[in-house]
Design an enzyme around this catalytic site. Structure first.
Site, PDB file in Angstrom:
ATOM      1  N   ASP A 137       1.180  -1.386   0.194  1.00  0.00           N
ATOM      2  CA  ASP A 137       0.142  -0.115   0.473  1.00  0.00           C
ATOM      3  C   ASP A 137       0.646   1.224   0.070  1.00  0.00           C
ATOM      4  O   ASP A 137       2.378   1.640   0.660  1.00  0.00           O
ATOM      5  CB  ASP A 137      -0.784   0.208   1.061  1.00  0.00           C
TER       6      ASP A 137
ATOM      7  N   VAL B 273       1.660   4.543  13.462  1.00  0.00           N
ATOM      8  CA  VAL B 273       2.634   3.394  13.097  1.00  0.00           C
ATOM      9  C   VAL B 273       2.943   4.352  11.908  1.00  0.00           C
ATOM     10  O   VAL B 273       4.254   3.498  11.006  1.00  0.00           O
ATOM     11  CB  VAL B 273       1.799   2.623  12.383  1.00  0.00           C
TER      12      VAL B 273
HETATM   13  C1  UD1 Z   1       1.370  -5.493   8.887  1.00  0.00           C
HETATM   14  C2  UD1 Z   1       0.008  -4.757   8.160  1.00  0.00           C
HETATM   15  C3  UD1 Z   1      -0.928  -3.649   7.824  1.00  0.00           C
HETATM   16  C4  UD1 Z   1      -0.850  -3.210   9.470  1.00  0.00           C
HETATM   17  C5  UD1 Z   1       0.596  -3.173  10.189  1.00  0.00           C
HETATM   18  C6  UD1 Z   1       0.675  -2.127  11.649  1.00  0.00           C
HETATM   19  C7  UD1 Z   1       0.331  -7.310   7.287  1.00  0.00           C
HETATM   20  C8  UD1 Z   1       0.028  -8.045   5.448  1.00  0.00           C
HETATM   21  N1  UD1 Z   1      -0.416  -5.595   7.321  1.00  0.00           N
HETATM   22  O1  UD1 Z   1       2.325  -4.311   8.257  1.00  0.00           O
HETATM   23  O2  UD1 Z   1      -2.053  -4.111   7.328  1.00  0.00           O
HETATM   24  O3  UD1 Z   1      -0.499  -1.069   9.077  1.00  0.00           O
HETATM   25  O4  UD1 Z   1       1.266  -3.948  10.229  1.00  0.00           O
HETATM   26  O5  UD1 Z   1      -0.146  -2.662  11.967  1.00  0.00           O
HETATM   27  O6  UD1 Z   1      -0.162  -8.272   8.625  1.00  0.00           O
HETATM   28  N2  UD1 Z   1       8.909  -0.373   9.694  1.00  0.00           N
HETATM   29  C9  UD1 Z   1      10.556  -0.234   9.836  1.00  0.00           C
HETATM   30  N3  UD1 Z   1      11.452  -1.232   9.009  1.00  0.00           N
HETATM   31  C10 UD1 Z   1      10.618  -1.962   8.844  1.00  0.00           C
HETATM   32  C11 UD1 Z   1       9.450  -2.560   8.960  1.00  0.00           C
HETATM   33  C12 UD1 Z   1       8.692  -2.157   9.438  1.00  0.00           C
HETATM   34  O7  UD1 Z   1      11.101   0.887   9.470  1.00  0.00           O
HETATM   35  O8  UD1 Z   1      11.711  -2.886   9.243  1.00  0.00           O
HETATM   36  C13 UD1 Z   1       8.057   0.447   9.745  1.00  0.00           C
HETATM   37  C14 UD1 Z   1       6.962   1.013   9.058  1.00  0.00           C
HETATM   38  O9  UD1 Z   1       7.450   1.750   7.763  1.00  0.00           O
HETATM   39  C15 UD1 Z   1       5.805   1.431   9.105  1.00  0.00           C
HETATM   40  C16 UD1 Z   1       5.737   0.108  11.151  1.00  0.00           C
HETATM   41  O10 UD1 Z   1       7.184  -0.226  11.240  1.00  0.00           O
HETATM   42  O11 UD1 Z   1       5.889   2.041   9.697  1.00  0.00           O
HETATM   43  C17 UD1 Z   1       4.896  -0.260  11.321  1.00  0.00           C
HETATM   44  O12 UD1 Z   1       5.421  -1.822   9.927  1.00  0.00           O
HETATM   45  P1  UD1 Z   1       4.844  -3.333  10.167  1.00  0.00           P
HETATM   46  O13 UD1 Z   1       4.358  -3.537  11.433  1.00  0.00           O
HETATM   47  O14 UD1 Z   1       6.352  -3.882   9.502  1.00  0.00           O
HETATM   48  O15 UD1 Z   1       3.540  -3.315   9.531  1.00  0.00           O
HETATM   49  P2  UD1 Z   1       3.683  -4.164   7.953  1.00  0.00           P
HETATM   50  O16 UD1 Z   1       4.411  -6.002   8.975  1.00  0.00           O
HETATM   51  O17 UD1 Z   1       4.478  -4.149   7.243  1.00  0.00           O
END
Ligand code: UD1
Length: 418
Positions: free
Chosen positions: A116, A327
């Site tokens: 997204d 988030v």
């Molecule tokens: C999952 C969900 C998504 C939801 C999100 C938060 C799925 C398929 N998707 O996405 O719908 O909105 O959890 O509840 O389950 N981040 C970093 N570095 C990383 C990983 C994440 O900076 O290595 C940041 C991301 O940019 C974002 C935040 O952490 O701002 C949350 O991401 P994350 O919890 O990892 O979400 P997803 O697992 O991608």
């Protein structure tokens, strides 16, 4: 063009049942890769993201066969350690095959993920954790080349942010790693806990899933499992917001209200009457919502994926609400579309100022991602006249039977395009 047309003004009444959680089943499908044999998943929604993940699995050599809400996945002894680039770009969750492939094959090639469009979404935390477990990475021409030359080993990882995906990737890698892995500041989402439950049925040794410290004792092999996917709290929450904005009376069944505690608390603060049972809840909407402030946070905080739907509701509140998005750096593209419907919302840094208006008036809007499209449809239910939400393909990614379910509740809604 796939679109949803809504004629506003009808209040929703009746009962709607939710299906399994998109954000759980996609991970369960990846988990099947960890054990050769026949896996069975139940309560699987018929949505586009599941079809994309099935394609990813097929490309790796596994075969998924759906019959109704059951998905049977056959996993071979030998997996191809490469994921097709176009599929990974189409669905960010495909990055989770990284941990599973490293665990099973000791190497993987995965394209950098898409997903997204709301701000950059790095995977640095995934890579940092996997590196601590013995993986090495190189990015070449947009493709991540991953290798664990001496296999994966247990490690003590502490996440800077409780990322859902990073916690899951590490969990999927750790269950077959040599030794003990501790994941500190882990995500506590129910979908992740459900993934751990499924892995447990496959023979994994996991303690503390659902808390911020997960301890995994690696085992040398896993066996295929059977599992019923937990209900989709976001699907449930979306219908709750739809009921509330129309002043309706809707009972949402086959769900876990405890997974939506914060969201339901805020709905009640907005004036909805909320009654909960073990696996259902009922929402009776107010004539006009009251303003409510809320901030998105990792679970058990208010879910970021319910933020746009809640803002749609608050856009017609009797007063001003302040919403803080913690988030994602920018999840605000839908605000302009909501304003086209007559709302008065704007972003200020990570905050959204929602000045409630008395009326919305229908027009064509762009549902730019899954929850934005859901939120704009919800707003359309309250708007005067006709609202057309372009981008229904986003809805198809995560909502099984969205239009049919809304119609059954009395909404004047139809699908345009194939
Ligand atoms: C999952 C969900 C998504 C939801 C999100 C938060 C799925 C398929 N998707 O996405 O719908 O909105 O959890 O509840 O389950 N981040 C970093 N570095 C990383 C990983 C994440 O900076 O290595 C940041 C991301 O940019 C974002 C935040 O952490 O701002 C949350 O991401 P994350 O919890 O990892 O979400 P997803 O697992 O991608």
């Amino acid at each position: 063009m796939r679109a949803i047309k809504v004629v506003g003004g009808r209040s929703l009444h009746g009962t709607v049942a939710v299906l399994g959680a998109k954000n759980a089943v996609l991970k369960h499908m990846v988990a099947t890769l960890l054990a050769p044999g026949t896996h069975r998943l139940d309560n699987v929604p018929e949505i586009e993201d599941v079809a994309i993940m099935a394609e990813v699995l097929r490309h790796l050599g596994a075969d998924g066969e759906r019959s109704g809400n059951r998905l049977v996945v056959e996993v071979p002894e030998d997996l191809r350690p490469e994921t097709p680039l176009d599929l990974v770009r189409r669905m960010r969750a495909s990055i989770l095959v990284l941990g599973a492939l490293l665990a099973r094959r000791g190497r993987a090639r995965v394209a950098f993920p898409g997903g997204d469009d709301f701000g950059s979404r790095p995977i640095d935390l995934h890579l940092e954790g996997l590196r601590a477990m013995g993986a090495e990475f190189e990015l070449r021409h947009g493709v991540l080349h991953a290798e664990a030359p001496r296999g994966l080993h247990g490690a003590d990882v502490y996440l800077e942010f409780p990322s859902v995906g990073a916690t899951e990737n590490l969990l999927l890698a750790a269950v077959l790693a040599d030794g003990v892995t501790t994941i500190g500041n882990a995500a506590r989402e129910p979908e992740l806990e459900d993934l751990a439950a499924y892995l447990g049925k496959m023979g994994a040794k996991i303690e503390g899933a659902g808390t911020s410290t997960i301890v995994v004792h690696g085992v040398s092999e896993l066996t295929p499992g059977a599992h019923r996917v937990i209900p989709d709290r976001l699907e449930a929450g979306t219908y709750a917001a739809a009921a509330a904005i129309t002043g309706g009376d809707v009972t949402i069944t086959r769900c876990v209200p405890a997974h939506l505690r914060m969201e339901l608390t805020k709905l009640a603060a907005a004036g909805a009457e909320v009654t909960t049972g073990d696996d259902w809840f009922r929402v009776v909407g107010p004539e006009r919502p009251a303003p409510v402030d809320f901030a998105t946070l990792p679970y058990p905080g208010f879910h970021t994926d319910m933020h746009p739907q809640m803002v749609a509701l608050l856009s017609v509140a009797d007063g001003t609400s302040i919403v803080t998005e913690n988030v994602y750096a920018s999840r605000f593209r839908y605000l302009g579309e909501l304003n086209r419907l007559g709302a008065d919302v704007h972003a200020d840094g990570q905050h959204v100022v929602v000045r409630g208006v008395e009326r919305l008036s229908g027009c064509e809007v762009d549902g730019c991602d899954i929850r934005a499209a859901a939120a704009l449809t919800i707003a359309g239910l309250r708007a005067d006249g006709e609202t057309t939400v372009v981008g229904a393909e986003h809805i198809d990614r995560g909502y099984d039977g969205f239009v049919a379910k809304l119609r059954a509740l009395g909404a004047a809604v139809e699908r345009l395009g194939e």
